[in-house]
Each structure stands twice: as C-alpha cells, then as structure tokens.
Design an enzyme around this catalytic site. Structure first.
Site, PDB file in Angstrom:
ATOM      1  N   LYS A   1       8.267   0.615   5.460  1.00  0.00           N
ATOM      2  CA  LYS A   1       7.126   1.411   5.003  1.00  0.00           C
ATOM      3  C   LYS A   1       5.812   0.842   5.507  1.00  0.00           C
ATOM      4  O   LYS A   1       5.677  -0.384   5.553  1.00  0.00           O
ATOM      5  CB  LYS A   1       7.119   1.414   3.470  1.00  0.00           C
ATOM      6  N   THR A   2       4.875   1.610   5.887  1.00  0.00           N
ATOM      7  CA  THR A   2       3.450   1.328   6.015  1.00  0.00           C
ATOM      8  C   THR A   2       2.813   2.378   6.911  1.00  0.00           C
ATOM      9  O   THR A   2       3.328   2.675   7.994  1.00  0.00           O
ATOM     10  CB  THR A   2       3.082  -0.080   6.550  1.00  0.00           C
ATOM     11  N   ILE A   3       1.718   2.931   6.407  1.00  0.00           N
ATOM     12  CA  ILE A   3       0.988   3.924   7.228  1.00  0.00           C
ATOM     13  C   ILE A   3       0.489   3.266   8.503  1.00  0.00           C
ATOM     14  O   ILE A   3       0.262   3.934   9.499  1.00  0.00           O
ATOM     15  CB  ILE A   3      -0.206   4.562   6.479  1.00  0.00           C
ATOM     16  N   ASP A   4       0.290   1.935   8.480  1.00  0.00           N
ATOM     17  CA  ASP A   4      -0.298   1.243   9.640  1.00  0.00           C
ATOM     18  C   ASP A   4       0.587   1.338  10.884  1.00  0.00           C
ATOM     19  O   ASP A   4       0.113   1.108  11.995  1.00  0.00           O
ATOM     20  CB  ASP A   4      -0.537  -0.239   9.311  1.00  0.00           C
TER      21      ASP A   4
ATOM     22  N   LYS B   1     -25.434  18.405  16.863  1.00  0.00           N
ATOM     23  CA  LYS B   1     -26.525  17.467  16.545  1.00  0.00           C
ATOM     24  C   LYS B   1     -26.094  16.123  15.980  1.00  0.00           C
ATOM     25  O   LYS B   1     -26.931  15.269  15.738  1.00  0.00           O
ATOM     26  CB  LYS B   1     -27.538  18.132  15.602  1.00  0.00           C
ATOM     27  N   TYR B   2     -24.799  15.936  15.716  1.00  0.00           N
ATOM     28  CA  TYR B   2     -24.404  14.652  15.125  1.00  0.00           C
ATOM     29  C   TYR B   2     -23.357  13.912  15.946  1.00  0.00           C
ATOM     30  O   TYR B   2     -22.449  14.517  16.504  1.00  0.00           O
ATOM     31  CB  TYR B   2     -23.783  14.862  13.732  1.00  0.00           C
TER      32      TYR B   2
ATOM     33  N   ASP C   1       5.905  -7.955   5.693  1.00  0.00           N
ATOM     34  CA  ASP C   1       5.982  -9.103   4.776  1.00  0.00           C
ATOM     35  C   ASP C   1       7.041  -8.878   3.705  1.00  0.00           C
ATOM     36  O   ASP C   1       7.833  -9.773   3.404  1.00  0.00           O
ATOM     37  CB  ASP C   1       4.640  -9.306   4.059  1.00  0.00           C
TER      38      ASP C   1
ATOM     39  N   ARG D   1      -3.017   8.168   2.434  1.00  0.00           N
ATOM     40  CA  ARG D   1      -1.870   7.364   1.990  1.00  0.00           C
ATOM     41  C   ARG D   1      -0.971   8.063   0.975  1.00  0.00           C
ATOM     42  O   ARG D   1       0.160   7.635   0.758  1.00  0.00           O
ATOM     43  CB  ARG D   1      -2.360   6.035   1.392  1.00  0.00           C
TER      44      ARG D   1
ATOM     45  N   GLY E   1       0.822  -1.212   0.000  1.00  0.00           N
ATOM     46  CA  GLY E   1       0.000   0.000   0.000  1.00  0.00           C
ATOM     47  C   GLY E   1       0.854   1.259   0.000  1.00  0.00           C
ATOM     48  O   GLY E   1       1.958   1.280   0.529  1.00  0.00           O
TER      49      GLY E   1
ATOM     50  N   GLY F   1      -5.706   0.753   9.005  1.00  0.00           N
ATOM     51  CA  GLY F   1      -4.821  -0.030   9.858  1.00  0.00           C
ATOM     52  C   GLY F   1      -5.348  -1.447   9.788  1.00  0.00           C
ATOM     53  O   GLY F   1      -6.286  -1.791  10.514  1.00  0.00           O
ATOM     54  N   ARG F   2      -4.778  -2.243   8.882  1.00  0.00           N
ATOM     55  CA  ARG F   2      -5.361  -3.565   8.599  1.00  0.00           C
ATOM     56  C   ARG F   2      -5.515  -4.428   9.838  1.00  0.00           C
ATOM     57  O   ARG F   2      -6.558  -5.026  10.047  1.00  0.00           O
ATOM     58  CB  ARG F   2      -4.506  -4.286   7.550  1.00  0.00           C
TER      59      ARG F   2
ATOM     60  N   GLU G   1      -7.468   8.485   1.953  1.00  0.00           N
ATOM     61  CA  GLU G   1      -7.219   9.938   1.954  1.00  0.00           C
ATOM     62  C   GLU G   1      -5.829  10.286   2.464  1.00  0.00           C
ATOM     63  O   GLU G   1      -5.279  11.338   2.150  1.00  0.00           O
ATOM     64  CB  GLU G   1      -8.240  10.651   2.865  1.00  0.00           C
TER      65      GLU G   1
ATOM     66  N   ARG H   1       1.026  -5.630  -4.954  1.00  0.00           N
ATOM     67  CA  ARG H   1       1.043  -6.548  -3.823  1.00  0.00           C
ATOM     68  C   ARG H   1       1.536  -7.954  -4.178  1.00  0.00           C
ATOM     69  O   ARG H   1       1.355  -8.882  -3.403  1.00  0.00           O
ATOM     70  CB  ARG H   1      -0.348  -6.617  -3.183  1.00  0.00           C
TER      71      ARG H   1
ATOM     72  N   GLU I   1      -9.790   0.002  11.679  1.00  0.00           N
ATOM     73  CA  GLU I   1     -10.264  -0.775  10.519  1.00  0.00           C
ATOM     74  C   GLU I   1     -10.343  -2.276  10.793  1.00  0.00           C
ATOM     75  O   GLU I   1     -11.268  -2.963  10.358  1.00  0.00           O
ATOM     76  CB  GLU I   1      -9.285  -0.511   9.373  1.00  0.00           C
TER      77      GLU I   1
HETATM   78  P1  FBP Z   1       0.579  -1.862   3.650  1.00  0.00           P
HETATM   79  O1  FBP Z   1       0.654  -2.699   4.884  1.00  0.00           O
HETATM   80  O2  FBP Z   1       0.941  -2.580   2.420  1.00  0.00           O
HETATM   81  O3  FBP Z   1       1.384  -0.598   3.817  1.00  0.00           O
HETATM   82  O4  FBP Z   1      -0.911  -1.385   3.449  1.00  0.00           O
HETATM   83  C1  FBP Z   1      -1.709  -1.056   4.521  1.00  0.00           C
HETATM   84  C2  FBP Z   1      -3.077  -0.565   4.124  1.00  0.00           C
HETATM   85  O5  FBP Z   1      -3.057   0.817   3.865  1.00  0.00           O
HETATM   86  C3  FBP Z   1      -4.081  -0.941   5.202  1.00  0.00           C
HETATM   87  O6  FBP Z   1      -4.211   0.071   6.143  1.00  0.00           O
HETATM   88  C4  FBP Z   1      -5.319  -1.271   4.403  1.00  0.00           C
HETATM   89  O7  FBP Z   1      -6.103  -2.252   5.037  1.00  0.00           O
HETATM   90  C5  FBP Z   1      -4.779  -1.818   3.133  1.00  0.00           C
HETATM   91  O8  FBP Z   1      -3.537  -1.210   2.940  1.00  0.00           O
HETATM   92  C6  FBP Z   1      -5.661  -1.553   1.953  1.00  0.00           C
HETATM   93  O9  FBP Z   1      -5.114  -2.192   0.842  1.00  0.00           O
HETATM   94  P2  FBP Z   1      -5.460  -1.889  -0.674  1.00  0.00           P
HETATM   95  O10 FBP Z   1      -4.631  -0.716  -1.078  1.00  0.00           O
HETATM   96  O11 FBP Z   1      -4.991  -3.110  -1.374  1.00  0.00           O
HETATM   97  O12 FBP Z   1      -6.917  -1.608  -0.770  1.00  0.00           O
END
Ligand code: FBP
Length: 552
Positions: free
Chosen positions: A202-205, A242-243, A176, A428, A81, A251-252, A426, A145, A311
């Site tokens: 790397k990973t935003i997660d 009101k909401y 991975d 990434r 991602g 975050g997988r 939004e 991927r 998530e």
């Molecule tokens: P990476 O672990 O490859 O960095 O991706 C994480 C992520 O952004 C998760 O937060 C999300 O669940 C997933 O990618 C979404 O994947 P895709 O881009 O294949 O829809």
C-alpha cells in the site's frame, strides 16, 4: 448515516478477480517455485532471517486446495497513510476466508499497529463490511503510524493474537510496514508462536514497487484524482489566461505521483526530485529553470501556466538537504535548550548560531515562512514533515523576485500572477478507481490463500496489471527477496528498497523527451474525473507510468 447515490452504487460493485481466483476456493492449489535470494546483501539477510530466507516464490493454479477449508481466525492491520482501496483489501480477504470456511473469523485491529499492542479489536462481519465495500478511506478500522519493530512489541502481538485465537495476520502497509511484517514473521517462526504474517503493498506514493510488485495500491486512484484537479486548473488557466498555478503533489520522497500527473496532463513544468538530486541542482538553479519557462511563455504572450512540484523536493536539493540534516540533529540534541525559546527571533538566532556557516547562509536566504516550517515538529522518526513545507509558495516568491530583477533590467516585459495549491490529502481517500477496487480486492483474496497455504513472510502479489483483470497473475513473493541492507539511524538494517523514480526508466525518459515542448507550447490534456461506470477503455484505464513500464 445518509448515503450518496455513488456510495450506494459502489456497495453493489463486484470487483474483478484474476481468472484463477474465480475458481472454487478449494480447487485453487499453491505452486512453489525454486529458492529465492535478494539481489544484494544475501549473506547479511540470510543471517538475520534464518527461517524466512530463501523461501520460494509461489503462484496459484488449478488443483487440490482442500486444506484452505480449515477454520481459522485472521487478524488485519492497516498501517500508515490512507490509500484508496484499503477497504477492498479487507473485503477480498473476508470473502476468501468465508468462502473457504464460513466459521472462520476476520478480526480488525483498531487504529493501526497500536491496535494490536493495545488489544483493540473489532470483528469484521458481513453486515459491518457491507457499509465499506468499494469505498475510499481506512475508517473501517482506522490506521496509524506506530511501528512494530521491537521484540518486546512482537511478544505483545503474539499474546494478543493468542487471546483471540488468531493464527494469521495481514499487515497492509508501505515499505517500512512490510519490512516489519517480515521481521515479525521471522520472529514468530523463531519463537514458534504459530502465527503466519503476510503483507499487502500500500501507498499512494507508488514507491513500494520492484520487479515483483508492479505497483502499490492507491497510486492509481490518487493520481487520477489529482489529474482531474490539475486538468481543471489547466482549463481555468487556458480560459482566463492570467494565472500561473504552482501545484505541490504528495509523495514523501519519490516523485512518482508528480511524474504520473505530468505524463497524463502535460504541464509547462514538472520538477522531479530524483533528477534534481542526480544533477546536484541548487535551489537557485531550480528557480532559474522555472523563471526561464515563465519568461519564454511571456514572450509569446502566454502569461499563464502550470507547474508541478513533488512534495519531497526540498530534501533532494543538496544544500537544503544538508541544512535539514543539520536541523534534525540540532533539534534532537538541543531539544531542551530550544524548547524554552518562545519568540521567533530567539529561535531563529539560536538555530543560525548552531548551524555550519554554509547551512546558516541557506537558512537565512529562505523566506521566513519556510524557515518556520523547517523548524516544526518532526515525525516519529525525527524527519521533517514535508507535507507541511510550502515549497510551492517558496518557489513562487523566488520566481517573483527573479522576474522583478529581470523587469528592472529590461529583460522581462510579461506578467506573473501565481496561485499556489497542494494536492495530497484530497486523493488519499477517494472512492477507489475500478483498477484499485479490483486490484485491492484481488490482493486481499490472494493474501488469504497465502495464509491458508501456510505462507509466512510473504507479500501478496498480483501482477500483469496492464492486461484485463482476468489475465492477472496471483501469488506471493518472499519479503526477504526484496530486501537489502541500508543505513538507518546509524545502523545497518534490512529493509525493502524504496523505489524512487528511475531516471533511466521509460516513464521519466518519455517525460524528458517531451518537456521542452510542453514548457513553452500549451499542450494541456484534461483527464476529467475518475469514471466508475461506462466504457472499459475509460473506466479500467490504468496509469501512464504502468503502461510505459509495460511498453504499452
Ligand atoms: P504512506 O507512505 O504511509 O502510505 O504515506 C504517504 C503519505 O501520503 C505521503 O505522501 C505524505 O508525505 C504522508 O503520507 C503524510 O503523512 P500524514 O498522513 O501523517 O500527514
């Protein structure tokens, strides 16, 4: 292509490097530490990685670095991602390589790891790169991927690298991809392919971190992007009163993103999947917890609020986790029989008939949209794609139902009008924050130095990240040292341990000490947009998670 003023300004931004990497490149020497070993499963890992096991941790210091001047071709792959800063890893790598020898070449593999398998390349030149410096996205060469994990694939990789005269490879990816980088490095040494491999975290997660890697890149920018949006919704909620906003955050598996956003914005509730799993909290209990907060605020006349939802939550709720596991097996085993069913009625009947009684019950109790989402296509590993499950909508519907019951029983007199949001994609590809721009550039620059010094099977490491960039430390960590053995698809495999939220860690502890107050009081904080130009304390700010982990 038309350029925005910010894009033009960012092209000219000069990322900050650690002091040692600012030295003339041939005066940077490598310093090797003592042999390393993984914290667990040392014997099994030694067996699997005879060439890369026990390598020393390395650091860079002032000294003779003249060997880096050798002309080489380096290949680079973006994997998985998108995460803000990928373009800067490539920029740092390119600048170091050209500083060392202007005749060396950087070759990008297109579309992720499949680019190397299909021999799809593009040389990265100064002119081409100038349109990508300090910008978000992975579009410079694209990502994908595909996994590089079999020996047949490794042989293709070697062949393609040899065709292009590539003797060093940088793989930019998550846990991975870096695990696979280590396996590839080992294979190349075993087969004397003459190609070194270095990874970049790397990973935003934010789940590729440990005592050696303080944070994966992209987490900083992505969370800041979400925090701006959450803060804006908080202001909106505070204005109209009101909401309720139920916000799912990417975050997988790990909840680091949700937790960081909670620390910076102070919502009324933030669920943490790791805690839900640790306490074996049922879906009903999660719904009760949220309903209770809504009801308490309603008693104070506050019929609005903010809820953050990680998530991956559904996979951490025990009964839903069991259901998903059964569905994964069922949909894989009965794929042929299931694929001929065309109506939702026949599909759901088929599924309920094949599930165990407890899972069938859980399935039946879920809203039908969620049932359908749980049956959608799996990812390439056979897992549910959690980003496509609308947990936020499900929780709204379930809280609504509980409140209706309470109203009927005369125990709730408030109002509940809820809106759902999902903040993920939004964040990434946002313009990297100064932190990520600097961190990524340093990671890339450092990766070149590792390769030029003959390191293979290492991950590029830049640490001491809560200090000013000049005080950051640069070096390399042997990937085998971060591994342990885990069960994957029924087999024990060496993998880099995924870092989930540590319930004994300082970020979670701080959050749990505050959340009761934040639940009922309105304690919102409005972080605003990422600032690229202005005072250092605003522009170079890192994450609250990193600050707390470093006792700042
Ligand atoms: P990476 O672990 O490859 O960095 O991706 C994480 C992520 O952004 C998760 O937060 C999300 O669940 C997933 O990618 C979404 O994947 P895709 O881009 O294949 O829809």
């Amino acid at each position: 292509m038309e350029l925005s003023p910010l894009q033009q300004a960012r092209y000219a931004y000069q990322p900050k490097l650690p002091a040692i990497l600012r030295e003339k490149i041939d005066t940077i020497a490598i310093a090797k530490g003592s042999e390393t070993k993984p914290a667990t499963d040392a014997a099994a890992i030694k067996d699997l990685f005879p060439h890369t096991y026990g390598l020393p941790q390395v650091a860079f210091t002032k000294g003779d670095g003249s060997s880096v001047a050798k002309k080489i071709n380096v290949g680079v792959i973006l994997s998985g991602g998108q995460a803000p800063g990928g373009h800067n890893v490539i920029s740092g790598l390119f600048d170091a390589l050209k500083n060392a020898n202007p005749e060396s070449k950087l070759i990008g593999f297109l579309g992720g790891p499949s680019g190397i398998l299909n021999d799809e390349t593009r040389e990265i030149t100064a002119e081409f790169l100038s349109g990508y410096r300090n910008t978000g996205g992975f579009d410079i060469i694209g990502s994908g991927r595909t996994k590089l994990e079999t020996e047949a694939q490794f042989d293709v990789c070697a062949k393609v690298c040899h065709t292009h005269g590539i003797s060093a490879l940088v793989i930019i990816g998550g846990d991975d991809s870096n695990t696979n980088a280590a396996v590839l490095a080992e294979y190349f040494l075993k087969t004397r392919a003459g190609i070194s491999v270095v990874g970049c975290p790397k990973t935003i997660d934010g789940d590729l971190k440990n005592e050696f890697i303080e944070i994966s890149f992209g987490f900083d920018t992505a969370t800041k992007t979400y925090n701006e949006l959450i803060g804006n919704l908080m202001r909106d909620a505070n204005s109209s009163k009101k909401y309720w906003h139920f916000i799912k955050l990417m975050g997988r598996s790990a909840s680091h993103i949700a937790l960081e956003c909670a620390l910076r914005t102070q919502p009324n509730a933030c669920l943490v999947s790791e805690e839900v799993e640790a306490h074996a909290t049922s879906l009903g209990e999660v719904v009760d917890y949220l309903t209770d907060i809504v009801a308490k605020r309603a008693e104070k006349g506050l019929n609005y609020g903010i809820v953050l939802i990680p998530e991956g939550l559904v996979e951490f709720i025990p009964e839903v986790k069991a259901l998903i596991a059964e569905l994964n097996t069922l949909l894989a085993k009965e794929a042929a029989a299931y694929s001929v069913l065309t109506s939702w009625e026949t599909q759901s009947e088929f599924v309920t008939n094949h599930l165990s009684a407890p899972s069938a019950m859980v399935f039946k109790d879920l809203p039908s949209d969620i049932q359908k989402q749980l049956l959608m296509d799996r990812d390439p590993h056979g897992n549910v794609q959690v980003s496509r499950i609308e947990t936020e909508k499900m929780l709204i519907q379930m809280v609504e139902k509980r409140l209706a019951d309470k109203k009927a029983a005369g125990t709730f007199a408030g109002k509940f009008s809820a809106l759902n949001h999902f903040f993920g994609y939004e964040g990434r590809c946002a313009f990297p924050s100064n932190f990520d721009a600097d961190y990524c550039y340093s990671l890339g620059y450092n990766a070149f130095l590792l390769l030029a010094n003959g390191c293979s099977g290492y991950i590029s490491s830049v640490s001491n990240l809560t200090a000013p960039a000049t005080e950051w430390k640069a070096g390399g960590i042997p990937i085998t040292m971060m591994m342990n053995m885990e069960q994957r698809h029924g087999e024990m495999k060496p993998v880099i341990k995924k870092a989930l939220v540590d319930l004994d860690g300082k970020p979670f502890k701080y959050f749990s000490s505050k959340r009761e107050t934040w639940a009922v009081e309105t304690s919102f904080v409005f972080p605003g947009a990422i600032q690229y130009y202005g005072p250092t304390e605003v522009c170079d700010l890192t994450t609250r998670t990193l600050e707390l982990e470093h006792d700042r």
